[in-house]
Scaffold this motif. Sequence first.
Motif, PDB file in Angstrom:
ATOM      1  N   ARG A  15     -51.616 -14.424  66.013  1.00 40.61           N
ATOM      2  CA  ARG A  15     -50.174 -14.724  65.997  1.00 40.61           C
ATOM      3  C   ARG A  15     -49.596 -14.552  64.591  1.00 40.61           C
ATOM      4  N   TYR A  18     -49.175 -10.897  63.900  1.00 42.42           N
ATOM      5  CA  TYR A  18     -48.035 -10.381  64.670  1.00 42.42           C
ATOM      6  C   TYR A  18     -46.722 -10.679  63.947  1.00 42.42           C
ATOM      7  N   HIS A  19     -46.621 -11.871  63.344  1.00 41.42           N
ATOM      8  CA  HIS A  19     -45.402 -12.260  62.643  1.00 41.42           C
ATOM      9  C   HIS A  19     -45.417 -11.876  61.164  1.00 41.42           C
ATOM     10  N   ARG A  21     -47.380 -13.071  58.715  1.00 47.05           N
ATOM     11  CA  ARG A  21     -47.515 -14.239  57.855  1.00 47.05           C
ATOM     12  C   ARG A  21     -48.994 -14.579  57.674  1.00 47.05           C
ATOM     13  N   GLU A  26     -48.091 -19.504  59.303  1.00 45.68           N
ATOM     14  CA  GLU A  26     -47.877 -19.518  60.756  1.00 45.68           C
ATOM     15  C   GLU A  26     -48.042 -20.929  61.312  1.00 45.68           C
TER      16      GLU A  26
END
Length: 77
Positions: A15, A18-19, A21, A26
């Motif tokens: 995740r 994906y962002h 970070r 995150e």
Amino acid sequence: MRQLDPALKDQLRIRAAYHGRSMEAEARAILKQVLMAKRPATGAELVATIRRRFPPLGGVELELPQREPGREPPRFE
């Protein structure tokens, strides 16, 4: 990210990637999103939240004492 379940750590890593970070950033973003979403915005919302939470415990009826007349104001003569 010590003492974190390896499967959860993997999901956090994915995740975060994906962002764009770090895993720590995150995790902070997730905590902020979850904690701020449940925060009452107004005093009325706070009261409503408290009332929804405590009805299972039952209400409390307090006996209020009779009010007595106030004393006479002082005289400055």
